[in-house]
Structure formats: structure tokens, C-alpha cells
Write a protein that holds these residues in place. Structure first.
Motif, PDB file in Angstrom:
ATOM      1  N   LEU A  64       0.830  -1.194   0.000  1.00 46.57           N
ATOM      2  CA  LEU A  64       0.000   0.000   0.000  1.00 46.57           C
ATOM      3  C   LEU A  64       0.871   1.254   0.000  1.00 46.57           C
ATOM      4  O   LEU A  64       0.583   2.220  -0.716  1.00 46.57           O
ATOM      5  CB  LEU A  64      -0.933  -0.004   1.216  1.00 46.57           C
ATOM      6  CG  LEU A  64      -1.886   1.181   1.348  1.00 46.57           C
ATOM      7  CD1 LEU A  64      -2.815   1.245   0.136  1.00 46.57           C
ATOM      8  CD2 LEU A  64      -2.689   1.076   2.625  1.00 46.57           C
ATOM      9  N   SER A  65       1.944   1.247   0.775  1.00 51.52           N
ATOM     10  CA  SER A  65       2.844   2.397   0.818  1.00 51.52           C
ATOM     11  C   SER A  65       3.488   2.649  -0.550  1.00 51.52           C
ATOM     12  O   SER A  65       3.553   3.792  -1.005  1.00 51.52           O
ATOM     13  CB  SER A  65       3.946   2.173   1.861  1.00 51.52           C
ATOM     14  OG  SER A  65       3.379   2.070   3.140  1.00 51.52           O
ATOM     15  N   TRP A  66       3.953   1.588  -1.189  1.00 49.09           N
ATOM     16  CA  TRP A  66       4.555   1.725  -2.518  1.00 49.09           C
ATOM     17  C   TRP A  66       3.520   2.176  -3.535  1.00 49.09           C
ATOM     18  O   TRP A  66       3.810   2.973  -4.430  1.00 49.09           O
ATOM     19  CB  TRP A  66       5.182   0.404  -2.966  1.00 49.09           C
ATOM     20  CG  TRP A  66       6.542   0.180  -2.375  1.00 49.09           C
ATOM     21  CD1 TRP A  66       6.848  -0.605  -1.309  1.00 49.09           C
ATOM     22  CD2 TRP A  66       7.778   0.755  -2.810  1.00 49.09           C
ATOM     23  NE1 TRP A  66       8.181  -0.547  -1.058  1.00 49.09           N
ATOM     24  CE2 TRP A  66       8.789   0.271  -1.967  1.00 49.09           C
ATOM     25  CE3 TRP A  66       8.118   1.634  -3.838  1.00 49.09           C
ATOM     26  CZ2 TRP A  66      10.112   0.651  -2.101  1.00 49.09           C
ATOM     27  CZ3 TRP A  66       9.453   1.990  -3.979  1.00 49.09           C
ATOM     28  CH2 TRP A  66      10.427   1.504  -3.125  1.00 49.09           C
ATOM     29  N   GLY A  67       2.299   1.671  -3.425  1.00 50.78           N
ATOM     30  CA  GLY A  67       1.230   2.048  -4.348  1.00 50.78           C
ATOM     31  C   GLY A  67       0.884   3.527  -4.229  1.00 50.78           C
ATOM     32  O   GLY A  67       0.738   4.224  -5.238  1.00 50.78           O
ATOM     33  N   ILE A  68       0.768   4.015  -3.011  1.00 54.33           N
ATOM     34  CA  ILE A  68       0.471   5.430  -2.803  1.00 54.33           C
ATOM     35  C   ILE A  68       1.615   6.290  -3.333  1.00 54.33           C
ATOM     36  O   ILE A  68       1.388   7.320  -3.975  1.00 54.33           O
ATOM     37  CB  ILE A  68       0.205   5.705  -1.311  1.00 54.33           C
ATOM     38  CG1 ILE A  68      -1.108   5.054  -0.890  1.00 54.33           C
ATOM     39  CG2 ILE A  68       0.166   7.202  -1.027  1.00 54.33           C
ATOM     40  CD1 ILE A  68      -1.359   5.075   0.596  1.00 54.33           C
ATOM     41  N   GLY A  69       2.839   5.865  -3.081  1.00 53.31           N
ATOM     42  CA  GLY A  69       3.996   6.608  -3.582  1.00 53.31           C
ATOM     43  C   GLY A  69       4.050   6.633  -5.103  1.00 53.31           C
ATOM     44  O   GLY A  69       4.336   7.671  -5.706  1.00 53.31           O
ATOM     45  N   ALA A  70       3.751   5.497  -5.733  1.00 56.56           N
ATOM     46  CA  ALA A  70       3.778   5.424  -7.196  1.00 56.56           C
ATOM     47  C   ALA A  70       2.676   6.289  -7.810  1.00 56.56           C
ATOM     48  O   ALA A  70       2.917   6.999  -8.796  1.00 56.56           O
ATOM     49  CB  ALA A  70       3.623   3.976  -7.648  1.00 56.56           C
ATOM     50  N   ILE A  71       1.476   6.243  -7.232  1.00 54.92           N
ATOM     51  CA  ILE A  71       0.381   7.065  -7.744  1.00 54.92           C
ATOM     52  C   ILE A  71       0.709   8.547  -7.596  1.00 54.92           C
ATOM     53  O   ILE A  71       0.476   9.346  -8.515  1.00 54.92           O
ATOM     54  CB  ILE A  71      -0.936   6.706  -7.022  1.00 54.92           C
ATOM     55  CG1 ILE A  71      -1.396   5.319  -7.447  1.00 54.92           C
ATOM     56  CG2 ILE A  71      -2.020   7.742  -7.293  1.00 54.92           C
ATOM     57  CD1 ILE A  71      -2.537   4.768  -6.626  1.00 54.92           C
ATOM     58  N   THR A  72       1.274   8.930  -6.461  1.00 56.39           N
ATOM     59  CA  THR A  72       1.664  10.324  -6.241  1.00 56.39           C
ATOM     60  C   THR A  72       2.722  10.753  -7.249  1.00 56.39           C
ATOM     61  O   THR A  72       2.642  11.862  -7.803  1.00 56.39           O
ATOM     62  CB  THR A  72       2.195  10.499  -4.805  1.00 56.39           C
ATOM     63  OG1 THR A  72       1.198  10.068  -3.882  1.00 56.39           O
ATOM     64  CG2 THR A  72       2.553  11.942  -4.523  1.00 56.39           C
ATOM     65  N   LEU A  73       3.698   9.890  -7.502  1.00 55.60           N
ATOM     66  CA  LEU A  73       4.745  10.208  -8.465  1.00 55.60           C
ATOM     67  C   LEU A  73       4.170  10.384  -9.865  1.00 55.60           C
ATOM     68  O   LEU A  73       4.536  11.322 -10.585  1.00 55.60           O
ATOM     69  CB  LEU A  73       5.808   9.103  -8.459  1.00 55.60           C
ATOM     70  CG  LEU A  73       7.003   9.312  -9.385  1.00 55.60           C
ATOM     71  CD1 LEU A  73       7.773  10.567  -8.994  1.00 55.60           C
ATOM     72  CD2 LEU A  73       7.913   8.103  -9.364  1.00 55.60           C
ATOM     73  N   VAL A  74       3.255   9.507 -10.262  1.00 53.15           N
ATOM     74  CA  VAL A  74       2.636   9.601 -11.587  1.00 53.15           C
ATOM     75  C   VAL A  74       1.848  10.902 -11.714  1.00 53.15           C
ATOM     76  O   VAL A  74       1.924  11.594 -12.744  1.00 53.15           O
ATOM     77  CB  VAL A  74       1.738   8.373 -11.854  1.00 53.15           C
ATOM     78  CG1 VAL A  74       0.846   8.588 -13.061  1.00 53.15           C
ATOM     79  CG2 VAL A  74       2.598   7.125 -12.030  1.00 53.15           C
ATOM     80  N   ILE A  75       1.102  11.266 -10.682  1.00 53.67           N
ATOM     81  CA  ILE A  75       0.335  12.513 -10.719  1.00 53.67           C
ATOM     82  C   ILE A  75       1.262  13.718 -10.853  1.00 53.67           C
ATOM     83  O   ILE A  75       1.036  14.618 -11.676  1.00 53.67           O
ATOM     84  CB  ILE A  75      -0.548  12.639  -9.461  1.00 53.67           C
ATOM     85  CG1 ILE A  75      -1.684  11.624  -9.514  1.00 53.67           C
ATOM     86  CG2 ILE A  75      -1.115  14.059  -9.318  1.00 53.67           C
ATOM     87  CD1 ILE A  75      -2.478  11.519  -8.224  1.00 53.67           C
ATOM     88  N   LEU A  76       2.333  13.750 -10.054  1.00 55.90           N
ATOM     89  CA  LEU A  76       3.265  14.880 -10.111  1.00 55.90           C
ATOM     90  C   LEU A  76       3.987  14.960 -11.451  1.00 55.90           C
ATOM     91  O   LEU A  76       4.175  16.054 -11.996  1.00 55.90           O
ATOM     92  CB  LEU A  76       4.271  14.790  -8.962  1.00 55.90           C
ATOM     93  CG  LEU A  76       3.689  15.039  -7.570  1.00 55.90           C
ATOM     94  CD1 LEU A  76       4.743  14.778  -6.501  1.00 55.90           C
ATOM     95  CD2 LEU A  76       3.146  16.449  -7.451  1.00 55.90           C
TER      96      LEU A  76
END
Length: 50
Positions: A21-33
Motif C-alpha cells: 500500500l505504501s509503494w502504491g500510494i507513492g507510485a500514484i503520487t509520483l505519476v500525478i506529479l
């Protein structure tokens, strides 16, 4: 219960962290940015600076 004892008790609690979940949230945030950055570059690429 005093504030110090409550703070110590809260600090001693251990919560399991879901790494996926932590990696998923980080990846989604990175993609958005990165999407916002690419949009900014695309929007500003065709204009001259004044």
C-alpha cells in the motif's frame, strides 16, 4: 493519566505497515506529479517569454 504517560504509551504501540500500500500510494503520487510537470512543460513550451 498524565500527558507524558499517554504520549509514552502511544509511542510504544506498534502498527504493522502494509508495504504494498505504501509503494502504491507513492507510485500514484509520483505519476500525478510527473503528469502535472509534463502538462506544465507542454503548456509553456509554445509561448515566448516576455
Amino acid at each position: 493519566m498524565s500527558l507524558t504517560a499517554l504520549t509514552v504509551a502511544a509511542a510504544e504501540e506498534h502498527h504493522e505497515v502494509n508495504d504494498a500500500l505504501s509503494w502504491g500510494i507513492g507510485a500514484i503520487t509520483l505519476v500525478i506529479l510527473l503528469g502535472l510537470l509534463l502538462g506544465l512543460i507542454a503548456f509553456g513550451g509554445g509561448r515566448e517569454h516576455s
